[in-house]
Scaffold this motif. Structure first.
Motif, mmCIF file in Angstrom:
data_model
loop_
_atom_site.group_PDB
_atom_site.id
_atom_site.type_symbol
_atom_site.label_atom_id
_atom_site.label_comp_id
_atom_site.label_asym_id
_atom_site.label_seq_id
_atom_site.Cartn_x
_atom_site.Cartn_y
_atom_site.Cartn_z
ATOM 1 N N HIS A 83 0.718 -1.124 0.029
ATOM 2 C CA HIS A 83 -0.233 0.055 0.033
ATOM 3 C C HIS A 83 0.854 1.255 -0.152
ATOM 4 O O HIS A 83 0.223 2.411 -0.508
ATOM 5 C CB HIS A 83 -0.913 0.068 1.274
ATOM 6 C CG HIS A 83 -1.914 -0.996 1.158
ATOM 7 N ND1 HIS A 83 -2.854 -1.493 2.179
ATOM 8 C CD2 HIS A 83 -2.441 -1.919 0.197
ATOM 9 C CE1 HIS A 83 -3.416 -2.411 1.867
ATOM 10 N NE2 HIS A 83 -3.427 -2.896 0.640
ATOM 11 N N ILE A 84 2.029 1.149 0.387
ATOM 12 C CA ILE A 84 3.021 2.397 0.244
ATOM 13 C C ILE A 84 4.396 1.957 -0.224
ATOM 14 O O ILE A 84 4.818 0.818 -0.232
ATOM 15 C CB ILE A 84 3.307 2.456 2.046
ATOM 16 C CG1 ILE A 84 2.062 2.893 2.664
ATOM 17 C CG2 ILE A 84 4.487 3.636 2.234
ATOM 18 C CD1 ILE A 84 1.637 4.534 2.353
ATOM 19 N N CYS A 85 4.934 2.950 -1.062
ATOM 20 C CA CYS A 85 6.324 2.921 -1.455
ATOM 21 C C CYS A 85 7.014 4.204 -1.316
ATOM 22 O O CYS A 85 6.432 5.245 -0.772
ATOM 23 C CB CYS A 85 6.118 2.457 -2.777
ATOM 24 S SG CYS A 85 5.443 3.842 -4.106
ATOM 25 N N LEU A 86 8.186 4.033 -1.528
ATOM 26 C CA LEU A 86 8.941 5.227 -1.388
ATOM 27 C C LEU A 86 9.308 5.949 -2.756
ATOM 28 O O LEU A 86 9.551 5.087 -3.623
ATOM 29 C CB LEU A 86 10.335 4.900 -0.562
ATOM 30 C CG LEU A 86 10.319 4.782 0.739
ATOM 31 C CD1 LEU A 86 11.766 4.351 1.234
ATOM 32 C CD2 LEU A 86 9.854 5.847 1.591
ATOM 33 N N TYR A 87 8.802 7.124 -2.722
ATOM 34 C CA TYR A 87 8.777 7.799 -4.155
ATOM 35 C C TYR A 87 9.747 9.236 -4.127
ATOM 36 O O TYR A 87 9.243 10.094 -3.219
ATOM 37 C CB TYR A 87 7.546 8.087 -4.615
ATOM 38 C CG TYR A 87 7.389 8.895 -6.030
ATOM 39 C CD1 TYR A 87 7.728 7.906 -7.083
ATOM 40 C CD2 TYR A 87 6.984 10.210 -6.232
ATOM 41 C CE1 TYR A 87 7.778 8.589 -8.388
ATOM 42 C CE2 TYR A 87 6.882 10.888 -7.345
ATOM 43 C CZ TYR A 87 7.309 10.103 -8.727
ATOM 44 O OH TYR A 87 7.329 10.444 -9.790
ATOM 45 N N PHE A 88 10.978 9.162 -4.717
ATOM 46 C CA PHE A 88 11.855 10.434 -4.320
ATOM 47 C C PHE A 88 12.178 10.494 -2.609
ATOM 48 O O PHE A 88 12.256 11.565 -2.122
ATOM 49 C CB PHE A 88 11.265 11.375 -4.896
ATOM 50 C CG PHE A 88 11.319 11.475 -6.226
ATOM 51 C CD1 PHE A 88 12.833 11.634 -7.196
ATOM 52 C CD2 PHE A 88 10.398 11.274 -7.263
ATOM 53 C CE1 PHE A 88 12.954 11.551 -8.443
ATOM 54 C CE2 PHE A 88 10.433 11.117 -8.633
ATOM 55 C CZ PHE A 88 11.743 11.259 -9.255
ATOM 56 N N GLY A 89 12.133 9.481 -2.172
ATOM 57 C CA GLY A 89 12.446 9.392 -0.604
ATOM 58 C C GLY A 89 11.342 9.597 0.187
ATOM 59 O O GLY A 89 11.462 9.868 1.457
ATOM 60 N N ARG A 90 10.124 9.770 -0.228
ATOM 61 C CA ARG A 90 9.121 10.054 0.467
ATOM 62 C C ARG A 90 8.092 9.008 0.523
ATOM 63 O O ARG A 90 7.710 8.472 -0.692
ATOM 64 C CB ARG A 90 8.430 11.519 0.069
ATOM 65 C CG ARG A 90 9.295 12.775 0.174
ATOM 66 C CD ARG A 90 8.868 13.934 -0.140
ATOM 67 N NE ARG A 90 7.549 14.334 0.670
ATOM 68 C CZ ARG A 90 6.540 15.131 0.158
ATOM 69 N NH1 ARG A 90 6.591 15.992 -0.999
ATOM 70 N NH2 ARG A 90 5.573 15.331 1.009
ATOM 71 N N PRO A 91 7.091 8.551 1.478
ATOM 72 C CA PRO A 91 5.967 7.649 1.577
ATOM 73 C C PRO A 91 5.012 8.042 0.542
ATOM 74 O O PRO A 91 4.704 9.261 0.205
ATOM 75 C CB PRO A 91 5.421 7.832 2.772
ATOM 76 C CG PRO A 91 6.519 8.296 3.738
ATOM 77 C CD PRO A 91 7.094 9.324 2.982
ATOM 78 N N TRP A 92 4.628 7.273 -0.401
ATOM 79 C CA TRP A 92 3.526 7.444 -1.446
ATOM 80 C C TRP A 92 2.541 6.337 -1.362
ATOM 81 O O TRP A 92 2.864 5.120 -1.246
ATOM 82 C CB TRP A 92 4.375 7.480 -2.689
ATOM 83 C CG TRP A 92 3.655 7.845 -3.916
ATOM 84 C CD1 TRP A 92 2.836 7.198 -4.722
ATOM 85 C CD2 TRP A 92 3.333 9.186 -4.365
ATOM 86 N NE1 TRP A 92 2.113 7.937 -5.839
ATOM 87 C CE2 TRP A 92 2.217 9.284 -5.395
ATOM 88 C CE3 TRP A 92 3.556 10.691 -3.812
ATOM 89 C CZ2 TRP A 92 1.874 10.194 -5.973
ATOM 90 C CZ3 TRP A 92 3.101 11.453 -4.442
ATOM 91 C CH2 TRP A 92 2.324 11.567 -5.651
ATOM 92 N N ILE A 93 1.322 6.763 -1.135
ATOM 93 C CA ILE A 93 0.308 5.646 -1.541
ATOM 94 C C ILE A 93 -0.009 5.036 -2.961
ATOM 95 O O ILE A 93 -0.072 5.850 -3.675
ATOM 96 C CB ILE A 93 -0.954 6.265 -1.013
ATOM 97 C CG1 ILE A 93 -0.799 6.581 0.665
ATOM 98 C CG2 ILE A 93 -2.111 4.905 -0.847
ATOM 99 C CD1 ILE A 93 -1.903 7.303 1.070
ATOM 100 N N THR A 94 0.221 3.669 -2.786
ATOM 101 C CA THR A 94 0.044 3.353 -4.091
ATOM 102 C C THR A 94 -1.316 3.082 -4.756
ATOM 103 O O THR A 94 -2.326 3.080 -3.593
ATOM 104 C CB THR A 94 0.677 1.767 -4.263
ATOM 105 O OG1 THR A 94 -0.064 0.962 -3.397
ATOM 106 C CG2 THR A 94 2.142 1.721 -3.955
ATOM 107 N N ILE A 95 -1.546 2.696 -5.963
ATOM 108 C CA ILE A 95 -2.853 2.739 -6.228
ATOM 109 C C ILE A 95 -3.755 1.442 -5.414
ATOM 110 O O ILE A 95 -5.070 1.502 -4.885
ATOM 111 C CB ILE A 95 -3.366 2.271 -7.620
ATOM 112 C CG1 ILE A 95 -4.941 2.312 -8.125
ATOM 113 C CG2 ILE A 95 -2.867 0.937 -8.206
ATOM 114 C CD1 ILE A 95 -5.098 2.678 -9.561
ATOM 115 N N ASP A 96 -2.906 0.242 -4.948
ATOM 116 C CA ASP A 96 -3.548 -0.757 -3.953
ATOM 117 C C ASP A 96 -3.869 -0.094 -2.749
ATOM 118 O O ASP A 96 -4.899 -0.390 -2.192
ATOM 119 C CB ASP A 96 -2.422 -1.722 -3.777
ATOM 120 C CG ASP A 96 -2.298 -2.721 -5.273
ATOM 121 O OD1 ASP A 96 -3.208 -2.474 -6.019
ATOM 122 O OD2 ASP A 96 -1.136 -3.165 -5.125
ATOM 123 N N GLY A 97 -3.111 1.011 -2.378
ATOM 124 C CA GLY A 97 -3.513 1.417 -0.897
ATOM 125 C C GLY A 97 -4.764 2.223 -1.151
ATOM 126 O O GLY A 97 -5.643 2.245 -0.209
#
Length: 130
Positions: A17-31
């Motif tokens: 549900h979460i990934c790191l995107y440019f060093g910041r937490p990002w909610i994925t579409i699954d999230g």
């Protein structure tokens, strides 16, 4: 940091549900789907490409795929939000190993519309972010 962010927003990092995107937490579409299903278990998401008149109204260029997503609280229920997604043919991929880009730009546009609509339907409250 991503795990703490996921917990504060009710998401599950082990489910992607979460990934790191440019060093910041990002909610994925699954999230976003997960948040939506928790709040609206009978909710419905409908996607479709923009029709000719909509493309003209929004001045969508040729070779640009444009989709609309509508989120409802239940089948045949109240419209919660509308989202739009766009992707150009031949657009440079955002990631090196993307399964979607640039092979299927229409699918990318559809997913962008879904994410846009879901973010609007179940936004993060300020208290969630911590």
């Amino acid at each position: 940091m991503a795990i703490e962010f996921a917990k504060s927003t009710g998401l599950r990092p082990e489910l992607g549900h979460i990934c790191l995107y440019f060093g910041r937490p990002w909610i994925t579409i699954d999230g976003w789907y997960y948040r939506f299903r928790r709040k609206y278990p009978e909710g419905q998401l409908i996607t479709r490409p923009l029709n000719y008149n909509e493309r003209m109204d929004q001045q969508v260029e040729d070779k640009t795929h444009a989709w609309r997503a509508e989120v409802y609280d239940k089948a045949g229920g109240n419209l919660l939000s509308v989202g739009y997604g766009y992707a150009k043919e031949g657009e440079a991929p955002l990631a090196r190993k993307s399964a979607v880009e640039p092979v299927w730009p229409w699918k990318l546009a559809e997913k962008r519309a879904e994410e846009d609509a879901l973010r609007k339907a179940v936004p993060l409250e300020i208290e969630d972010v911590g």
